[in-house]
Design an enzyme around this catalytic site. Sequence first.
Site, PDB file in Angstrom:
ATOM      1  N   GLU A 191       5.253   6.207  -3.291  1.00  9.77           N
ATOM      2  CA  GLU A 191       6.653   6.054  -4.254  1.00  9.77           C
ATOM      3  C   GLU A 191       6.948   7.019  -4.719  1.00  9.77           C
ATOM      4  OE1 GLU A 191       8.950   3.313  -7.214  1.00  9.77           O
ATOM      5  OE2 GLU A 191       7.516   2.280  -5.619  1.00  9.77           O
ATOM      6  N   GLU A 214      -0.827  -2.243  -5.158  1.00 14.89           N
ATOM      7  CA  GLU A 214      -0.965  -1.108  -5.941  1.00 14.89           C
ATOM      8  C   GLU A 214      -1.476  -0.715  -6.424  1.00 14.89           C
ATOM      9  OE1 GLU A 214       4.154  -2.030  -6.962  1.00 14.89           O
ATOM     10  OE2 GLU A 214       2.368  -1.467  -8.684  1.00 14.89           O
ATOM     11  N   ASP A 253       8.229  -7.124  -5.474  1.00 11.19           N
ATOM     12  CA  ASP A 253       8.113  -7.680  -6.975  1.00 11.19           C
ATOM     13  C   ASP A 253       9.417  -7.243  -7.795  1.00 11.19           C
ATOM     14  OD1 ASP A 253       7.072  -5.228  -7.825  1.00 11.19           O
ATOM     15  OD2 ASP A 253       5.232  -5.923  -8.438  1.00 11.19           O
ATOM     16  N   SER A 254       9.744  -6.449  -6.996  1.00 11.77           N
ATOM     17  CA  SER A 254      11.218  -5.571  -7.491  1.00 11.77           C
ATOM     18  C   SER A 254      11.982  -6.414  -8.059  1.00 11.77           C
ATOM     19  CB  SER A 254      12.081  -4.823  -6.704  1.00 11.77           C
ATOM     20  OG  SER A 254      12.210  -5.448  -5.969  1.00 11.77           O
ATOM     21  N   LYS A 305       1.210  -6.170   0.466  1.00 13.39           N
ATOM     22  CA  LYS A 305       0.740  -4.986  -0.640  1.00 13.39           C
ATOM     23  C   LYS A 305       0.377  -5.243  -1.914  1.00 13.39           C
ATOM     24  CE  LYS A 305       5.256  -3.084  -1.933  1.00 13.39           C
ATOM     25  NZ  LYS A 305       4.731  -2.625  -3.120  1.00 13.39           N
ATOM     26  N   ASP A 344       4.419  -8.338  -1.986  1.00 13.65           N
ATOM     27  CA  ASP A 344       3.472  -8.032  -2.882  1.00 13.65           C
ATOM     28  C   ASP A 344       3.113  -9.060  -3.634  1.00 13.65           C
ATOM     29  OD1 ASP A 344       4.492  -5.178  -2.892  1.00 13.65           O
ATOM     30  OD2 ASP A 344       6.036  -5.309  -4.135  1.00 13.65           O
TER      31      ASP A 344
END
Length: 287
Positions: A181, A114, A45-46, A112, A84
């Site tokens: 991270e 978070e 999602d960067s 993925k 993501d």
Amino acid sequence: MKPTSITHLLQLKQQKTKFATITAYDASFAKLFEDQGIRVMLVGDSLGMTLQGHDSTLPVTIEDVAYHTRAVRRGAPYCLLLSDLPFMTYATPEQACANAATLMRAGANMVKLEGGSWLTETVQMLTDRAVPVCAHLGLTPQSVNIFGGYKVQGRDKDGADKLLEDALALEAAGAQLLVLECVPAALAKTITDAQQIPVIGIGAGKDTDGQILVMHDALGITGGHTPKFAKNFLAGQSDIRSAIRLYIEEVEQALNPAAEHTFNKFVTVIHRSLIREGDRSSVWRTT
């Protein structure tokens, strides 16, 4: 070429062989990365910051990630492709399953997400329904407003203890990969050693099983602030292909991240054997 699987990454971990991964968002770069030897890619999602110009990842939608997942899969048919789940697309286990199905149908091999131990029910539900999960701990960009910025995590005893507990809980729930991270290198090493699953670091020192960088950071085209943990591999190289080969080589030889790209201050690991004995009360001390 044989497709890369999680089994292959587990074998690399067991053999103590490090591997390089990178973000990708389109077919052309995905093909270039796969041709040079990158076997694991992430549609992160960067893309909200690198491609769309936002100041965070929060505006990214599931449709955005699915679109880029389809493109990357076409360019790199043999890679292990992670995608993501964006902000607020997995607030409940049921929502996570519906959105994960969208990404898997688009070509992802794994999703993925978070967050810590609060996600264990979601991780178990996904894996029970044939959706492999990569967990993401430490600096989780979707939580930028909670953290008050992009800050290194786990620098005190409580923070380090929580990250270790979360990592173990997510693995027990069924996560097959873990991204760490922006955590101190000593903490990342302890978590990596405690996990049976492969651990991929970004700003987490060189002792994780693998490394990942946002492709724009790795090629020096961020257009703004460059993270401390990022090295411009294109500097001094003749083209992008040679830069990616250098990145792979330095990761495999544990040369990257170097000391100047690593967070070391405040946390030192002691008595790591206590992890296996179930007593983590003295695992960390601050320096």
